[in-house]
Design a protein around this motif. Structure first.
Motif, mmCIF file in Angstrom:
data_model
loop_
_atom_site.group_PDB
_atom_site.id
_atom_site.type_symbol
_atom_site.label_atom_id
_atom_site.label_comp_id
_atom_site.label_asym_id
_atom_site.label_seq_id
_atom_site.Cartn_x
_atom_site.Cartn_y
_atom_site.Cartn_z
ATOM 1 N N THR A 36 0.823 -1.216 0.000
ATOM 2 C CA THR A 36 0.000 0.000 0.000
ATOM 3 C C THR A 36 0.859 1.268 0.000
ATOM 4 O OG1 THR A 36 -1.579 -1.277 1.338
ATOM 5 C CG2 THR A 36 -2.083 1.041 0.966
ATOM 6 N N VAL A 37 1.652 1.421 -1.047
ATOM 7 C CA VAL A 37 2.441 2.645 -1.215
ATOM 8 C C VAL A 37 1.542 3.717 -1.819
ATOM 9 C CG1 VAL A 37 4.464 3.684 -2.270
ATOM 10 C CG2 VAL A 37 4.530 1.282 -1.561
ATOM 11 N N LEU A 38 1.417 4.831 -1.124
ATOM 12 C CA LEU A 38 0.589 5.944 -1.587
ATOM 13 C C LEU A 38 1.448 7.200 -1.676
ATOM 14 C CD1 LEU A 38 -2.511 5.385 0.735
ATOM 15 C CD2 LEU A 38 -2.211 4.563 -1.605
ATOM 16 N N PHE A 39 1.278 7.953 -2.759
ATOM 17 C CA PHE A 39 2.064 9.179 -2.951
ATOM 18 C C PHE A 39 1.169 10.166 -3.672
ATOM 19 C CE2 PHE A 39 6.358 10.941 -4.665
ATOM 20 C CZ PHE A 39 6.479 11.749 -3.536
ATOM 21 N N SER A 40 0.769 11.224 -2.994
ATOM 22 C CA SER A 40 -0.193 12.166 -3.560
ATOM 23 C C SER A 40 -0.045 13.510 -2.865
ATOM 24 C CB SER A 40 -1.624 11.630 -3.365
ATOM 25 O OG SER A 40 -1.937 11.540 -1.982
ATOM 26 N N PRO A 41 -0.655 14.554 -3.433
ATOM 27 C CA PRO A 41 -0.643 15.842 -2.736
ATOM 28 C C PRO A 41 -1.270 15.713 -1.346
ATOM 29 C CG PRO A 41 -1.369 16.123 -5.003
ATOM 30 C CD PRO A 41 -1.309 14.648 -4.750
ATOM 31 N N THR A 42 -0.729 16.432 -0.397
ATOM 32 C CA THR A 42 -1.231 16.378 0.973
ATOM 33 C C THR A 42 -2.721 16.710 0.995
ATOM 34 O OG1 THR A 42 0.942 17.026 1.798
ATOM 35 C CG2 THR A 42 -0.913 17.300 3.300
ATOM 36 N N LEU A 61 3.742 10.825 1.370
ATOM 37 C CA LEU A 61 4.132 9.450 1.055
ATOM 38 C C LEU A 61 3.800 8.575 2.252
ATOM 39 C CD1 LEU A 61 5.758 7.361 -0.742
ATOM 40 C CD2 LEU A 61 7.738 7.990 0.656
ATOM 41 N N SER A 62 3.166 7.433 2.000
ATOM 42 C CA SER A 62 2.915 6.478 3.079
ATOM 43 C C SER A 62 3.027 5.072 2.537
ATOM 44 C CB SER A 62 1.544 6.707 3.720
ATOM 45 O OG SER A 62 0.502 6.415 2.808
ATOM 46 N N PHE A 63 3.363 4.136 3.421
ATOM 47 C CA PHE A 63 3.469 2.732 3.034
ATOM 48 C C PHE A 63 3.435 1.866 4.284
ATOM 49 C CE2 PHE A 63 7.676 4.540 3.487
ATOM 50 C CZ PHE A 63 8.413 3.602 4.187
ATOM 51 N N ASP A 64 3.119 0.591 4.101
ATOM 52 C CA ASP A 64 3.087 -0.379 5.198
ATOM 53 C C ASP A 64 4.201 -1.395 5.018
ATOM 54 O OD1 ASP A 64 0.826 0.885 6.130
ATOM 55 O OD2 ASP A 64 -0.576 -0.581 5.272
ATOM 56 N N VAL A 117 3.663 -2.180 10.124
ATOM 57 C CA VAL A 117 4.093 -0.872 10.616
ATOM 58 C C VAL A 117 3.818 0.133 9.501
ATOM 59 C CG1 VAL A 117 5.976 0.495 11.570
ATOM 60 C CG2 VAL A 117 5.884 -1.979 11.995
ATOM 61 N N HIS A 118 3.099 1.188 9.834
ATOM 62 C CA HIS A 118 2.708 2.202 8.858
ATOM 63 C C HIS A 118 3.672 3.387 8.924
ATOM 64 C CE1 HIS A 118 0.027 4.591 6.333
ATOM 65 N NE2 HIS A 118 0.211 5.598 7.183
ATOM 66 N N TYR A 119 4.280 3.733 7.776
ATOM 67 C CA TYR A 119 5.240 4.829 7.690
ATOM 68 C C TYR A 119 4.642 5.985 6.885
ATOM 69 C CZ TYR A 119 8.835 1.671 9.430
ATOM 70 O OH TYR A 119 9.569 0.812 10.210
ATOM 71 N N SER A 120 5.067 7.196 7.216
ATOM 72 C CA SER A 120 4.601 8.364 6.473
ATOM 73 C C SER A 120 5.703 9.419 6.389
ATOM 74 C CB SER A 120 3.344 8.963 7.120
ATOM 75 O OG SER A 120 3.621 9.396 8.433
ATOM 76 N N LEU A 121 5.622 10.227 5.330
ATOM 77 C CA LEU A 121 6.613 11.275 5.081
ATOM 78 C C LEU A 121 5.929 12.428 4.372
ATOM 79 C CD1 LEU A 121 9.680 12.232 4.744
ATOM 80 C CD2 LEU A 121 9.524 11.182 2.465
ATOM 81 N N THR A 122 6.210 13.650 4.815
ATOM 82 C CA THR A 122 5.801 14.840 4.079
ATOM 83 C C THR A 122 6.992 15.297 3.244
ATOM 84 O OG1 THR A 122 4.207 15.509 5.776
ATOM 85 C CG2 THR A 122 4.974 17.200 4.246
#
Length: 425
Positions: A36-42, A61-64, A117-122
């Motif tokens: 579940t890699v997601l990459f989109s405008p905030t 950006l987020s991913f598991d 584990v869910h990761y996120s990045l701005t």
């Protein structure tokens, strides 16, 4: 002084990497434990990852990572040409700050059968920002940026608006054989003279249908040039299959079966979801049903926090088909597999059930998809044979304009527009 030394060392490391790329320049997941890699405008999860040069907008950006172990991951970015090849630039030319940064924000899943584990990045952050417009690949890796430690890639773009793009899809294309079945995308670009001095050499147009790169038109040249604009009006080069509205299934809850879900089973470490068998639509009448243009929306129940309480399921697809299409293949197409035509989305023929079956490991949410046929030796999918071909279909088209200034070594992204099939924009 210490910070300057670190930047110089980082640059030297990435000069070596730049000379011998070991990553693919597309949307690619290298490890099965990455999901579940997601990459989109905030705050805009259904939009493409596009930044404005020197603007204030950010991407999320987020991913598991499946399992219970957390780690600190790293990322960098690579500048690409208009056709997604690596640019002849060194990282210090297109990156402000360090050449890599860390992803430290994570949360453990809560009350799920599948632990992750869910990761996120701005992005961009304080330590790393793109300094030029154009195409980019964001690369995420574990400990070292080499083939063994790669986790995934994601495309994104940085635009420096210097041109205005308008596009429309006429009801009557130039080729009468395409009436009622195909979309002809006519494009006009307005810009000042500095971009239009030698447009056949300096400009490249790219048109993308929904999220698909397999059938994108890349590197198109204008066929008419005026003092303040160029136009792209072709009989064949900008023609796409009209296709059909996307199929869908709603998997936001495992407590009930929505319209297109036949059965939900709870297993020991995940759920199993069985969709109702699909039928071919090529001989059926067109029926409009609103969709999200092939995208996915990760969403659990209203009483759950989707990022960490959304669970996973093996989703089972079945397409009725009387005989196998040897040697051609059928794929599941959509954002549910990052629009990739690969082993994950490849369907296999079940002779006993007389149809094609496939399965994907997906997080709770709402999904769109189509079925497409890829002929042996080809890389572009045909959806019309299974889904039908209708001019009425409501699709999205992304139009990108790239400019290569004489004497420079990279393609600037100077124009962008997103249109829907039957609304000129």
């Amino acid at each position: 002084m210490k910070k300057l030394i670190l930047i110089i060392l980082s640059n030297l490391i990435f000069l070596t990497i730049q000379a011998a790329p070991f990553y693919e320049l597309n949307d690619k997941v290298y490890k099965d434990f990455v999901q579940t890699v997601l990459f989109s405008p905030t705050d805009e999860p259904l939009q493409d990852p596009i930044l404005h040069l020197n603007g204030n907008n950010t991407l999320n950006l987020s991913f598991d990572i499946l399992g219970n172990a957390n780690s600190v991951y790293n990322y960098t970015i690579v500048h690409c040409t208009y056709d997604w090849k690596q640019s002849d630039l060194q990282p210090i030319e297109y990156i402000n700050g360090y050449q890599e940064d860390e992803i430290r924000d994570f949360q453990y899943s809560l009350n799920t059968l599948t632990p992750y584990v869910h990761y996120s990045l701005t992005f961009p952050g304080e330590n790393l920002q793109p300094r030029l417009s154009g195409n980019y690949i964001l690369i995420v890796y574990d400990t070292r940026n080499d083939a063994e430690h790669l986790l995934f890639n994601r495309r994104f773009m940085v635009i420096d608006d210097k041109a205005t793009i308008t596009a429309a899809i006429p009801q009557y294309p130039k080729n009468p054989d395409y009436i009622k079945t195909k979309h002809q995308v006519d494009v006009t670009v307005n810009a000042d003279n500095s971009l239009l001095v030698n447009p056949n050499q300096s400009l490249n147009l790219v048109i993308k249908q929904n999220g698909r790169w397999d059938n994108a038109v890349v590197g198109l040249k204008p066929n008419y040039t005026y003092t303040d604009k160029v136009t792209y009006e072709y009989d064949e080069s900008t023609v796409f299959e009209g296709g059909n509205q996307f199929r869908n299934f709603d998997m936001k809850s495992f407590k009930y079966q929505s319209e297109f879900i036949k059965e939900i089973r709870q297993e020991s470490d995940c759920f199993s979801v069985y969709l109702w068998p699909s039928k071919r639509r090529n001989n059926a009448n067109y029926v409009f049903e609103r969709d999200i243009f092939g995208r996915k929306l990760i969403k659990a129940r209203d009483d759950q926090e989707s990022d960490i309480e959304g669970d996973y399921a093996w989703v089972n697809f079945f397409l009725d088909y009387p005989l196998p299409l040897m040697p051609d293949n059928i794929y599941i197409i959509g954002a549910l597999n990052d629009w990739n035509l690969d082993e994950k989305s490849l369907m296999t023929y079940n002779f006993e059930r007389k149809g094609y079956e496939g399965k994907l490991f997906l997080k709770q949410g709402y999904y769109n998809y189509l079925y497409g046929i890829v002929e042996k030796g080809q890389s572009k999918a045909d959806v019309s044979t299974i889904e039908g071909n209708f001019w009425d279909t409501q699709y999205e088209y992304s139009v990108f304009l790239y400019f290569r200034m004489p004497g420079t070594a990279y393609d600037q992204l100077v124009g962008y527009n997103l249109i829907q099939s039957h609304y000129s924009n």
